[in-house]
Scaffold this motif. Sequence first.
Motif, short mmCIF file in Angstrom:
data_model
loop_
_atom_site.label_atom_id
_atom_site.label_comp_id
_atom_site.label_asym_id
_atom_site.label_seq_id
_atom_site.Cartn_x
_atom_site.Cartn_y
_atom_site.Cartn_z
N GLY A 183 4.81 -10.29 14.84
CA GLY A 183 5.76 -9.50 15.61
C GLY A 183 7.17 -9.55 15.06
O GLY A 183 7.91 -8.57 15.15
N ASP A 184 7.55 -10.69 14.47
CA ASP A 184 8.91 -10.84 13.94
C ASP A 184 9.00 -10.65 12.43
O ASP A 184 10.06 -10.30 11.90
N GLY A 185 7.88 -10.89 11.70
CA GLY A 185 7.94 -10.86 10.24
C GLY A 185 7.50 -9.58 9.58
O GLY A 185 7.79 -9.36 8.40
N THR A 186 6.80 -8.73 10.31
CA THR A 186 6.36 -7.45 9.74
C THR A 186 7.55 -6.51 9.60
O THR A 186 8.43 -6.47 10.46
N ASP A 187 7.57 -5.74 8.52
CA ASP A 187 8.64 -4.75 8.33
C ASP A 187 8.26 -3.39 8.89
O ASP A 187 9.11 -2.69 9.44
N TRP A 188 6.97 -3.01 8.71
CA TRP A 188 6.51 -1.70 9.16
C TRP A 188 5.13 -1.83 9.79
O TRP A 188 4.29 -2.59 9.30
N PHE A 189 4.90 -1.09 10.86
CA PHE A 189 3.58 -0.99 11.47
C PHE A 189 3.09 0.45 11.28
O PHE A 189 3.86 1.41 11.45
N MET A 190 1.81 0.60 10.93
CA MET A 190 1.29 1.95 10.75
C MET A 190 -0.16 2.03 11.17
O MET A 190 -0.87 1.02 11.24
N THR A 191 -0.61 3.24 11.47
CA THR A 191 -2.00 3.49 11.83
C THR A 191 -2.62 4.44 10.83
O THR A 191 -1.92 5.21 10.16
N ILE A 192 -3.94 4.38 10.74
CA ILE A 192 -4.67 5.30 9.88
C ILE A 192 -5.78 5.97 10.69
O ILE A 192 -6.39 5.33 11.55
N PRO A 193 -6.04 7.24 10.45
CA PRO A 193 -7.11 7.94 11.18
C PRO A 193 -8.47 7.62 10.59
O PRO A 193 -8.58 7.12 9.47
N GLU A 194 -9.50 7.92 11.33
CA GLU A 194 -10.87 7.65 10.86
C GLU A 194 -11.18 8.38 9.56
O GLU A 194 -11.88 7.86 8.70
N GLU A 195 -10.64 9.58 9.41
CA GLU A 195 -10.95 10.36 8.21
C GLU A 195 -10.32 9.79 6.94
O GLU A 195 -10.62 10.25 5.83
N ALA A 196 -9.48 8.76 7.07
CA ALA A 196 -8.90 8.13 5.89
C ALA A 196 -9.82 7.08 5.28
O ALA A 196 -9.59 6.64 4.15
N VAL A 197 -10.85 6.67 6.01
CA VAL A 197 -11.71 5.58 5.56
C VAL A 197 -12.54 5.96 4.35
O VAL A 197 -12.56 5.25 3.33
N ALA A 198 -13.26 7.07 4.44
CA ALA A 198 -14.17 7.46 3.36
C ALA A 198 -13.44 7.66 2.02
O ALA A 198 -13.91 7.16 0.99
N PRO A 199 -12.31 8.37 1.99
CA PRO A 199 -11.61 8.52 0.70
C PRO A 199 -11.16 7.20 0.10
O PRO A 199 -11.16 7.04 -1.13
N ALA A 200 -10.79 6.24 0.95
CA ALA A 200 -10.34 4.94 0.44
C ALA A 200 -11.51 4.16 -0.14
O ALA A 200 -11.40 3.54 -1.22
N MET A 201 -12.66 4.18 0.54
CA MET A 201 -13.85 3.51 -0.01
C MET A 201 -14.24 4.14 -1.34
O MET A 201 -14.60 3.45 -2.30
N ARG A 202 -14.17 5.48 -1.39
CA ARG A 202 -14.54 6.21 -2.61
C ARG A 202 -13.56 5.89 -3.74
O ARG A 202 -13.98 5.72 -4.90
N GLN A 203 -12.28 5.81 -3.43
CA GLN A 203 -11.27 5.50 -4.47
C GLN A 203 -11.55 4.16 -5.12
O GLN A 203 -11.41 4.00 -6.34
N LEU A 204 -11.94 3.18 -4.32
CA LEU A 204 -12.22 1.85 -4.86
C LEU A 204 -13.54 1.80 -5.62
O LEU A 204 -13.65 1.14 -6.66
N ALA A 205 -14.55 2.52 -5.12
CA ALA A 205 -15.87 2.49 -5.75
C ALA A 205 -15.96 3.38 -6.98
O ALA A 205 -16.73 3.10 -7.90
N ARG A 206 -15.19 4.45 -6.97
CA ARG A 206 -15.16 5.39 -8.11
C ARG A 206 -13.70 5.51 -8.58
O ARG A 206 -13.03 6.51 -8.32
N PRO A 207 -13.22 4.49 -9.26
CA PRO A 207 -11.78 4.39 -9.55
C PRO A 207 -11.32 5.29 -10.69
O PRO A 207 -12.12 5.96 -11.35
N GLU A 208 -10.01 5.25 -10.90
CA GLU A 208 -9.42 5.95 -12.04
C GLU A 208 -9.96 5.35 -13.34
O GLU A 208 -10.34 4.17 -13.38
#
Length: 412
Positions: free
Chosen positions: A312-337
């Motif tokens: 509560g005191d040490g974080t600089d930013w709080f953010m949320t992500i939608p459900e549709e952000a999950v699949a692209p992130a998994m894909r980015q890591l599994a099929r990287p640059e």
Amino acid sequence: MTLSWLAPNPRADRSRPYGPAQQRVVTSAGVSDLAAGMSRCPAHRITPLYALPGLAARLGVESISVKDEAQRFGFGAFKALGGVNAVYRHLATLVADAQHRTPDFEALMSGKARAVTGDIVFTTASSGNHGRSVAAGARLFGYRCVIFLPAFASAEKEAAIRQRGAEIIRIDGDYEAAVARCREVAAANSWVVVSDTSWDGYDRIPADVMQGYSVLAFEALQQFRAATGAAAPTHVFVQAGVGGLAAAVIGTLWQTLAAARPAFVVVEPASADCWFQSNKAGQPALASGDATTAMGGLACREISPMTWPVVGDGTDWFMTIPEEAVAPAMRQLARPEPGDPVIVAGPSGCSGMAALLRVAAEPTARSALSLDARSQVLLINSENANGEPALFEQAAGMTAAEATAAMSHSPR
């Protein structure tokens, strides 16, 4: 700034010292000894820190590093650190009280302490990974374990817990209902609750859980320095359920680096935004949604109150992500640059990556976080994909086993 999913912390003060209130939650003192003790466990290995130079170039930052906790203890998630350490600390304390000496991991694994400890039953409520970690700790030292699972926990996660010798009790309700039932049954049977969530009068064991998590932050900082020559990352995106992992990472780096610590960004599912709402209220508050999310490890409607002085005191930013952000992130890591390593992450494990991709795509957010060509970003892959294999396959276009096999042929 007018983004609904990204909010600054009005309490953040980079000149604030890591004081007694924070040290009661998690402390870096003794973490090197803890890491050394865990190294004596047969299945323990320091997890790798991977560099993603290809993605860093595409996103316009200096570096991206991923601490791959999917390889922790052969377990598949960072939570192994917490459950194992909490079970160890409870047993070690009993022995120390009786014999005036603190046994190490090897001594407790030998079974000789049972004459002092008796036949303890360890228990907890979990959506999956924490339950496996407590089961792993109980099995490591030879004790019975009972895990309470909420209705949404997958059959795969239940099977993984059973494989570690634990008994399962299913609850027809959410995570909070599982916690309540676990506490009730444990009190009636004198079982030892190993929770990563605190409540009034119960904070020692959650602190031991977080102290276990601090090992990964300690390792990551040493690895980052060796790999980059820099003193610390500039940004850390860390996922938060009740707050244990976030508190361990933020607390360890805040205490170690003081004002030179990174900018901390705490990430949550939009439906389980208890930290986002607590930041808005200035005190612990409930999530705005029902915590229904593919990110099962983060499906929490309320924070662990004891973590507030750190997160509560040490974080600089709080953010949320939608459900549709999950699949692209998994894909980015599994099929990287090209040139980047393959990383296998589950829905909760990839949430830091999902957050980074979201911020990098939004000029207002990039500017607010000062994310630029000099930024060195640290992410944590907190779990593998074994708990949600169908979701991973749909996102990555291959099975988790195929992606894991591809890891051996990718750059390291």
